[in-house]
Enzyme design. Structure first.
Site: not given
Length: 364
Positions: A214-215
């Site tokens: 997610g990042d």
């Protein structure tokens, strides 16, 4: 509770004390590192070991099952050959401790972990060759496919409904749009959100599910020299945005961040895509929304950076590090249009793979 009130604000003395008390280390030096909502310290022990002391904000510290999964994931990936950070055991043998600390807003509970400090340079600071971008895409896909095999009693904690940094939550940006009042990009963001609701949401069931880091951004990927003019990925950092999601979400996030500060940003997607599809090719529905998903991540970055700066004005330089160049890239992607960008990405990816095969044949 606001971001400012939940973000830890330990002193050097407090960080030194916690490191010694919980992990039994004699500390030689401690210095703070930039951070978004948590607090990070670079710790050097008297024996010369380097670590990252991570103090999670008090809001996220309430979700212990999620933090347990994040911590377990790092070790899981490391055991499978991916260069993820891992948690260092405390003197008790545990990997996490919930500490009561007063950081200026009354006593709150903050989850504390000591992580390995990985060698390398952030990928944003080196010249990214197409081969390194290919490796970034391949690594992201390898990570997500590997996580399909992970078992943990609290995996359901990753179903983070309304988590603002999940790409599924793009429609939630509407409530924050006033922070862009007066900015010409506000209209672009509105249109992207509307397209997301009309073109992505109805197709979610066509996308293949997975667990997203997610990042996977340009500051969370470390590289080391691999020969005189090339690099290899040496570190994967920060699993705080993990959530249940879709493979194509991770790819879009990776492409978006790899475009930052690149001389030919539109071409970046081709090499990243080629690396990704060497592990897991996209299906037609995923290919059709990739452009819109990259736009959507730029919108998330822009809107949430402006919103958070209002709460942490003293941290503006760090909070806007992606949003400032990202605003220009959002405009570029939007004005170039879906058809032209997809042509650059998909034709470029095919050409990259073709050239790689030619090189392999010559070398063999």
């Amino acid at each position: 509770m606001s971001v400012k009130e939940s973000k830890p604000n330990l002193t050097i003395s407090q960080a030194t004390d916690i490191t010694g008390r919980l992990f039994g280390l004699m500390v030689s030096s401690v210095r703070p590192l930039p951070s978004y909502s948590d607090q990070n310290f670079h710790v050097v022990s008297s024996e010369g070991g380097q670590y990252l002391l991570k103090v999670t904000n008090s809001a996220d510290s309430q979700n212990l099952p999620l933090l347990e999964v994040q911590t377990y994931t790092m070790n899981f990936l490391r055991q499978r050959g991916l260069p993820a950070q891992t948690a260092v055991p405390m003197v008790t043998g545990q990997l996490m401790s919930l500490e009561e600390i007063d950081c200026g807003f009354g006593v709150q509970k903050y989850l504390v972990r000591l992580l390995t400090f990985l060698p390398g340079t952030m990928i944003v600071k080196v010249t990214c060759t197409p081969q390194l971008l290919y490796e970034a895409g391949r690594t992201a896909a390898t990570m997500d496919t590997g996580l399909l095999q992970m078992e943990h009693p609290h995996l359901r904690a990753l179903q983070r409904k309304n988590f603002i940094w999940s790409l599924a939550s793009v429609p939630l940006l509407e409530q924050f749009l006033p922070v862009l009042d007066g900015d010409p990009l506000q209209e672009v963001v509105k249109k992207v959100i509307e397209q997301f609701k009309n073109c992505v949401v109805p197709k979610l069931n066509s996308f293949r599910k997975c667990i997203n880091h997610g990042d996977f951004n340009d500051q969370n990927i470390l590289v080391e020299p691999d020969g005189p003019s090339s690099y290899r990925i040496s570190g994967i950092l920060d699993f705080g945005n993990m959530s249940s999601g879709y493979f194509v979400f991770e790819l879009a996030i990776t492409i978006m961040y790899m475009m930052i500060e690149r001389p030919r940003p539109l071409a970046v997607g081709a090499a990243v895509l080629a690396g990704w599809e060497s592990v897991i090719p996209l299906n037609p529905e995923e290919r059709d929304v990739l452009y819109l998903l990259v736009l959507s991540r730029f919108c998330q970055s822009l809107v949430m950076a402006h919103y958070t700066v209002l709460q942490q004005p003293e941290n503006e330089e760090y909070l806007m590090v992606t949003a400032r160049p990202g605003a220009r890239l959002l405009q570029l992607l939007w004005e170039t249009g879906k058809d032209e960008v997809e042509k650059i990405w998909y034709s470029g990816a095919a050409e990259f793979i073709q050239n790689s095969r030619k090189t392999d044949r010559v070398n063999n």
